[in-house]
Motif scaffolding. Sequence first.
Motif, PDB file in Angstrom:
ATOM      1  N   GLY B 148      12.404  10.759  -7.184  1.00 46.49           N
ATOM      2  CA  GLY B 148      11.895  10.450  -5.833  1.00 46.49           C
ATOM      3  C   GLY B 148      11.734  11.689  -4.979  1.00 46.49           C
ATOM      4  O   GLY B 148      10.710  11.862  -4.309  1.00 46.49           O
ATOM      5  N   THR B 152       8.081  12.998  -3.894  1.00 44.81           N
ATOM      6  CA  THR B 152       7.775  13.013  -2.451  1.00 44.81           C
ATOM      7  C   THR B 152       7.325  14.409  -2.019  1.00 44.81           C
ATOM      8  O   THR B 152       6.350  14.557  -1.282  1.00 44.81           O
ATOM      9  N   ILE B 174       3.692   8.495  -3.659  1.00 44.27           N
ATOM     10  CA  ILE B 174       3.222   7.538  -2.633  1.00 44.27           C
ATOM     11  C   ILE B 174       3.875   6.177  -2.837  1.00 44.27           C
ATOM     12  O   ILE B 174       4.180   5.474  -1.869  1.00 44.27           O
ATOM     13  N   TRP B 175       4.184   5.786  -4.064  1.00 47.21           N
ATOM     14  CA  TRP B 175       4.898   4.512  -4.291  1.00 47.21           C
ATOM     15  C   TRP B 175       6.299   4.576  -3.698  1.00 47.21           C
ATOM     16  O   TRP B 175       6.732   3.652  -3.022  1.00 47.21           O
ATOM     17  N   PHE B 176       6.976   5.689  -3.979  1.00 46.36           N
ATOM     18  CA  PHE B 176       8.320   5.862  -3.407  1.00 46.36           C
ATOM     19  C   PHE B 176       8.256   5.833  -1.869  1.00 46.36           C
ATOM     20  O   PHE B 176       9.074   5.195  -1.220  1.00 46.36           O
ATOM     21  N   ILE B 177       7.263   6.547  -1.325  1.00 46.33           N
ATOM     22  CA  ILE B 177       7.151   6.634   0.137  1.00 46.33           C
ATOM     23  C   ILE B 177       6.886   5.257   0.738  1.00 46.33           C
ATOM     24  O   ILE B 177       7.464   4.891   1.765  1.00 46.33           O
ATOM     25  N   MET B 178       6.031   4.475   0.080  1.00 43.04           N
ATOM     26  CA  MET B 178       5.720   3.135   0.593  1.00 43.04           C
ATOM     27  C   MET B 178       6.958   2.240   0.596  1.00 43.04           C
ATOM     28  O   MET B 178       7.176   1.472   1.532  1.00 43.04           O
ATOM     29  N   ILE B 179       7.763   2.353  -0.457  1.00 44.26           N
ATOM     30  CA  ILE B 179       8.997   1.548  -0.510  1.00 44.26           C
ATOM     31  C   ILE B 179       9.936   1.973   0.630  1.00 44.26           C
ATOM     32  O   ILE B 179      10.495   1.140   1.345  1.00 44.26           O
ATOM     33  N   SER B 180      10.050   3.295   0.824  1.00 41.90           N
ATOM     34  CA  SER B 180      10.932   3.804   1.874  1.00 41.90           C
ATOM     35  C   SER B 180      10.430   3.387   3.256  1.00 41.90           C
ATOM     36  O   SER B 180      11.214   2.951   4.110  1.00 41.90           O
ATOM     37  N   PHE B 181       9.115   3.511   3.495  1.00 40.46           N
ATOM     38  CA  PHE B 181       8.557   3.118   4.793  1.00 40.46           C
ATOM     39  C   PHE B 181       8.713   1.612   5.018  1.00 40.46           C
ATOM     40  O   PHE B 181       8.958   1.162   6.143  1.00 40.46           O
ATOM     41  N   GLY B 182       8.566   0.846   3.943  1.00 37.22           N
ATOM     42  CA  GLY B 182       8.769  -0.602   4.049  1.00 37.22           C
ATOM     43  C   GLY B 182      10.200  -0.913   4.475  1.00 37.22           C
ATOM     44  O   GLY B 182      10.427  -1.740   5.354  1.00 37.22           O
ATOM     45  N   ALA B 183      11.160  -0.208   3.850  1.00 35.57           N
ATOM     46  CA  ALA B 183      12.578  -0.409   4.198  1.00 35.57           C
ATOM     47  C   ALA B 183      12.827  -0.026   5.654  1.00 35.57           C
ATOM     48  O   ALA B 183      13.503  -0.745   6.394  1.00 35.57           O
ATOM     49  N   HIS B 184      12.214   1.092   6.087  1.00 30.36           N
ATOM     50  CA  HIS B 184      12.380   1.522   7.480  1.00 30.36           C
ATOM     51  C   HIS B 184      11.754   0.526   8.435  1.00 30.36           C
ATOM     52  O   HIS B 184      12.295   0.228   9.495  1.00 30.36           O
ATOM     53  N   PHE B 185      10.581   0.037   8.058  1.00 29.39           N
ATOM     54  CA  PHE B 185       9.890  -0.939   8.906  1.00 29.39           C
ATOM     55  C   PHE B 185      10.767  -2.191   9.060  1.00 29.39           C
ATOM     56  O   PHE B 185      10.937  -2.709  10.165  1.00 29.39           O
ATOM     57  N   GLY B 186      11.316  -2.657   7.930  1.00 31.61           N
ATOM     58  CA  GLY B 186      12.197  -3.823   7.962  1.00 31.61           C
ATOM     59  C   GLY B 186      13.386  -3.604   8.882  1.00 31.61           C
ATOM     60  O   GLY B 186      13.715  -4.451   9.709  1.00 31.61           O
TER      61      GLY B 186
END
Lengths: 222, 213
Positions: B148, B152, B174-186
């Motif tokens: 990761g 990144t 970008i897959w890792f980043i999307m998962i991380s941003f999703g977690a942050h958004f949540g």
Amino acid sequence: MKQTLPVAVAFISGLIMVVAFFMRSDVPVIGGLSQEVLIWGSIVGGFTLLLGAASITRVNFNAVRLRRSGWGFNLITLVSVFVMALPAILGTFFPGVRWFGTGTGSLYDWMFTYISIPMQGTMFAMLAFYIASAAYRAFRARTAEATLLLLTASLVMLWRVPLGEWLLTAIHSDLPSLVNTYVMSGVNLSVQRGIIIGAALGAATMSLRILLGIERTYMGRG
Amino acid sequence: MTVFEIWLGAFLTLAIFSFLYRDNPVYRLAESAFAGISAGYYIGLIWESVIVQFLWVPMTNPENPKVWLVIPLFLGLLMFARLFSGTALGKYVWLSRIGLAFVMGSTAGVFLMSELHGNVLGQMFGTMQVQSAQGEPAVLLTIIVAVGVIATLIYFYFSKEHTGALGVTAKVGIWFIMISFGAHFGYTVMGRISLLIGRVYFLWNDWLGSFLF
């Protein structure tokens, strides 16, 4: 002179901090000097914030003076600034007066507790509504990346509430623990680390540019 | 809380929430007051914690007055030369750069070393360690973290076109980043909802409860 003197000041003050990094704090002259420069930096930095406050006052005062559109709201801002700040400042000159200063029972403390905190909380709470509409636009699973965002956000939101945690446990007893380990402490941690490393390299590069006088945009024009 | 404090809090809360319907004078009144109160709060904070504690008290200490603190005082006052812009004293605006340069230089000196030592080396060191889950060493987690971080960093590396092996790694990034941003958004959504619950609870329990129930 207008450019050279500020660059020299930035270089010398920065160099003291860099050299002090490699010294113990009890090394004569440089150890004490770096601590002193840090305090000086806090003082001058404090003045920069006061300059911002002076700027707000000037902008709003001019709007009221010239009766610009919506000047009544500028007047409210202006009055609010002084009503909040003056009791705190007067505390220095009248230490015996209970309403002045910043301690418990002062006007400053009362306004912070009963005006600032409720408004701050409401402003951020209101974002819940806008974040919902943003989520609708961002989370439409049009691409594989958007789907990943959607799934992770949904999973984390479920994981953070008791009902959701119960639902996740019903699917698989280890699911909440797996989300914590592999999503939060795995993927999320690794991306944060990558971003921190990148941002730190950028900050170090920019710092070096400032010290060497290559970066001068902070001075403005003229 | 007194009745006045409850009604004041309720009025300000409802005034700000009224923006959800549309922009209106009551909201703008609360918004202007909020901007002013926030600015005033920081003036008070800086005055008390910096100007008084770091400057006024040490300078006026009768036993050991730190007279050399007139230098940062002078540098700080020079900052206000910026307000001369557009006036007859406009040619002295540049003096504000000296104080600003001092802040920028000392901050840059601190950042140059602390960012490299604390963040770059520190985060790299953490990545190279074997990760643990529930107190036990976790091989899969260690691999995920290492992949990761590298992916990144490569995604944000723009000096070379993202093709071939670099492109594939950037795609993983970008897959890792999307998962991380999703977690942050949540997390952000849950934080905001929590604040909303707090305000609604205040209106329902403290305000309405004070005269309805």
